[in-house]
Scaffold this motif. Structure first.
Motif, short mmCIF file in Angstrom:
data_model
loop_
_atom_site.label_atom_id
_atom_site.label_comp_id
_atom_site.label_asym_id
_atom_site.label_seq_id
_atom_site.Cartn_x
_atom_site.Cartn_y
_atom_site.Cartn_z
N MET A 50 0.85 -1.19 0.00
CA MET A 50 0.00 0.00 0.00
C MET A 50 0.88 1.23 0.00
N TYR A 51 0.32 2.34 -0.45
CA TYR A 51 0.87 3.63 -0.10
C TYR A 51 2.32 3.83 -0.53
N THR A 52 2.66 3.35 -1.69
CA THR A 52 4.03 3.55 -2.15
C THR A 52 4.04 4.72 -3.09
N SER A 88 2.46 3.85 6.91
CA SER A 88 1.12 4.14 6.41
C SER A 88 0.09 3.22 7.05
N GLU A 89 0.46 1.95 7.20
CA GLU A 89 -0.47 1.01 7.84
C GLU A 89 -0.79 1.48 9.25
N VAL A 90 0.24 1.92 9.95
CA VAL A 90 0.07 2.27 11.37
C VAL A 90 -0.67 3.60 11.53
N ASP A 134 -6.07 -5.79 11.59
CA ASP A 134 -5.31 -6.28 10.43
C ASP A 134 -4.26 -5.26 10.00
N GLU A 135 -4.65 -3.99 9.96
CA GLU A 135 -3.71 -2.96 9.50
C GLU A 135 -2.50 -2.91 10.44
N GLY A 136 -2.75 -3.04 11.73
CA GLY A 136 -1.64 -3.11 12.69
C GLY A 136 -0.74 -4.30 12.38
N GLY A 137 -1.37 -5.42 12.04
CA GLY A 137 -0.60 -6.61 11.67
C GLY A 137 0.22 -6.36 10.41
N HIS A 138 -0.35 -5.65 9.45
CA HIS A 138 0.40 -5.32 8.23
C HIS A 138 1.62 -4.48 8.59
N GLY A 139 1.41 -3.52 9.50
CA GLY A 139 2.53 -2.71 9.95
C GLY A 139 3.64 -3.60 10.51
N ARG A 159 0.44 -11.94 1.55
CA ARG A 159 -0.44 -12.11 2.71
C ARG A 159 -1.32 -10.87 2.91
N ILE A 160 -0.70 -9.70 2.78
CA ILE A 160 -1.43 -8.46 3.04
C ILE A 160 -2.54 -8.24 2.00
N CYS A 161 -2.24 -8.55 0.74
CA CYS A 161 -3.23 -8.32 -0.32
C CYS A 161 -4.53 -9.08 -0.07
FE FE2 Z 1 -3.18 -2.76 5.40
#
Ligand code: FE2
Ligand code: FE2
Ligand code: FE2
Lengths: 327, 251
Positions: free
Chosen positions: A1-3, A58-60, A88-93, A167-169
């Motif tokens: 994300m967010y690149t 960005s995730e965080v 989940d977003e925290g996990g992505h972070g 995994r994140i996707c």
């Molecule tokens: Fe995410």
């Protein structure tokens, strides 16, 4: 994300061994994955650290605008969905910080860079979430844009990043569907609910398009990333894919998109769209978005308020280790 | 009559879960580190799950067509029957962890015992909730120990939380007519029957945390009768605002 390639000073070439460079590029060209212990040019490492850590930040930071609605979610089911998404977003972070750590930086250093304002995160999270439909619109548009960006990253040449992305996707597409479902439910509801949805989309549409970064003609730094197969599509290509996928969904939803120039080009099959307000984009990147300062203040507060907790955990672990070695 | 008692009993348990999950949700995005953010959210999610099941069941018992959201979002302070303990604020992480520990140290043996309730619905929920409560207790107990035996500051903070929250622990063991009538039918359990288990957990953990168990003092009461601390209204206000503002809306 967010690149968004937000603070990419042209990566300095440095002096690298020509033979090693050629062998490295040959591996990339063969679509081999580069692993943390493999030789890699310093500039490749640096680009990846910057991109992966921006993504992690960005995730965080992205947990905050959605967290804004946790205590106000209008049903227990929606509250559970929202909490699980933010979790989940925290996990992505976490995965992404770990992926960055394989390149020789620590999570602490990266977090310090975020909190000191040195590191960037996606501009989208500097917009406020002002009504409950924003939670749905974030899922639909922001996670939707993130997926467009991230699917090609699943094939990124750097192994740990590519695996984290796979995994994140999966989770991001789940978020996107849940966000859309929230909006569908509101569109079936009262006039007030429908207005909330339209209002949310009006505010978030352009910021979502900006998530792909500056237009190709103003984006100088993707040549190396393309050559290294970190990036596989240009900003504008990804933005176009997103618009093409999203416009029909907006129609099904029964809302309008705030772009008078939006029209289907029958020949190409693509939806032509207007230009985002790039002044607003650069102004937000510079720190002047509606929520930039608030987001940083919140992250810093959480970090500082949590200092005694982290210190206690360390002190306790040290005492336990001392007891063990004394025994 | 039993139905009224069973309705009230389920509502109390549902309110405990709903209010505590609301408190835990306040941490989301603001915890000391990502791992803990995720862990607190996990607990909140489990509790929302319990609340949903219990409200739905209570609504069926009542038979007036109220669903989980009608019960959670359309009652006022005086109609909420949660323990005073769970509505206490997140003054700091130590308060949140101590609140969780004191509650989960009760809920684990509670759900274990409720697995043999004659009420199938409650017994079924208990079987699932017992596993979740095991994790909630382990997680919170580990933190109580770390904070108690960590730094001087963390010791003081967790000790303050313990001393403040202790007066709300008596309520968990109250047994009024609602409970006793259901105990007689083997639907509910007498909370005093698990007091020794709670004591044992609390004592063991406090010793490991270098914390002194507060001497038995005045215990606050009232939550089960809808007499709350001032905090509850402030929890309900944001929680219920959308449902209250748009009563016709489905979400
Ligand atoms: Fe995410
Ligand atoms: Fe993302
Ligand atoms: Fe997401």
């Amino acid at each position: 994300m967010y690149t968004q390639a937000l603070n990419n000073p042209a990566v300095e070439a440095g002096v690298e061994d020509e033979e090693k460079l050629a062998a490295f590029q040959a591996r990339i060209d063969r679509e081999e994955k580069i692993e943390p212990n493999d030789w890699m040019p310093a500039a490749y490492r640096k680009t990846l650290v910057r991109q992966i850590s921006q993504h992690a930040h960005s995730e965080v930071v992205g947990m905050l605008p959605e967290g804004n609605w946790v205590t106000r979610a209008p049903s227990l089911k929606r509250k559970a969905i929202l909490l699980a998404k933010i979790q989940d977003e925290g996990g992505h972070g976490l995965y992404l910080y770990s992926a960055a750590e394989t390149l020789g930086v620590s999570r602490e250093e990266l977090v310090d860079q975020l909190l000191s304002g040195k590191a960037k995160y996606s501009s989208i999270f500097n917009y406020p979430t002002l009504n409950w439909a924003d939670v749905g619109a974030v899922g639909w548009l922001v996670d939707g844009a993130a997926i467009m960006n991230q699917i090609p990253l699943c094939r990124c040449s750097f192994g740990p990043y590519s695996r984290a992305m796979i995994r994140i996707c999966k989770e991001e597409s789940f978020h996107q569907r849940q966000g859309y479902d929230l909006l569908v439910a509101m569109m079936k509801g009262t006039a007030e609910q429908q207005e909330m949805v339209q209002d949310a989309v009006n505010r978030l549409w352009w910021p979502a398009l900006m998530m792909f970064g500056p237009s190709d003609k103003d984006s100088k730094h993707s040549a190396d990333s393309m050559k290294w197969k970190i990036k596989r599509f240009t900003n504008d290509e990804l933005r176009q894919k997103f618009v093409d996928a999203t416009v029909p969904q907006a129609k099904v939803l029964g809302i309008s998109l705030p772009d008078p120039d939006l029209k289907l080009n029958e020949e190409t099959g693509h939806w032509e769209h207007g230009e985002p307000d790039w002044d607003e984009f650069y102004n937000t990147i510079k720190g002047n978005g509606i929520c930039n300062k608030q987001r940083m203040k919140d992250r810093i507060k959480a970090h500082e308020d949590g200092a005694w907790v982290r210190e206690a955990a360390q002190a306790y672990a040290a005492k336990q280790a001392a007891k063990k070695s004394a025994a | 009559m039993t139905d009224t008692a069973l309705f009230t009993y389920c509502m109390r348990l549902a309110d405990d879960s709903a209010i505590l999950s609301q408190r835990l949700g306040e941490w989301c995005g603001h915890a000391s580190h990502l791992e803990e953010d995720i862990a607190l959210t996990n607990i909140a999610l489990d509790l929302i799950g319990h609340a949903r099941e219990l409200y739905t069941y209570a609504g069926q018992i009542e038979g007036k067509g109220r669903d989980e959201d009608a019960l959670c979002f359309h009652r006022v302070e005086r109609e909420f029957n949660n323990l005073l303990l769970v509505e206490q604020p997140n003054d700091d992480f130590a308060y949140a962890i101590m609140r969780q520990f004191l509650f989960s140290a009760f809920m684990l043996p509670f759900w274990e015992a409720m697995m043999s309730s004659k009420d199938e619905q409650l017994a079924g929920l208990a079987a699932k909730a017992e596993k979740e409560a095991t994790y909630h207790l382990r997680h919170s107990a580990e933190w109580v120990i770390r904070l108690g035996d960590g730094t001087e500051e963390s010791h003081n903070r967790i000790n303050n939380a313990l001393e403040f929250l202790w007066m709300y622990t008596g309520e968990m063991f109250e047994c009024d007519e609602v409970v006793s009538s259901l105990v007689a039918e083997e639907v509910a359990i007498d909370p005093m029957s698990i007091k020794h288990l709670w004591d044992e957990t609390v004592n063991t953990v406090l010793v490991r945390a270098n914390l002194e168990r507060p001497t038995e003092s005045w215990m606050q009461t009232g939550g089960r009768k809808g007499e709350h601390s001032e905090h509850l209204g402030h929890i309900l206000s944001p929680m219920q605002y959308l449902q209250r503002s748009f009563p016709q809306a489905q979400w």
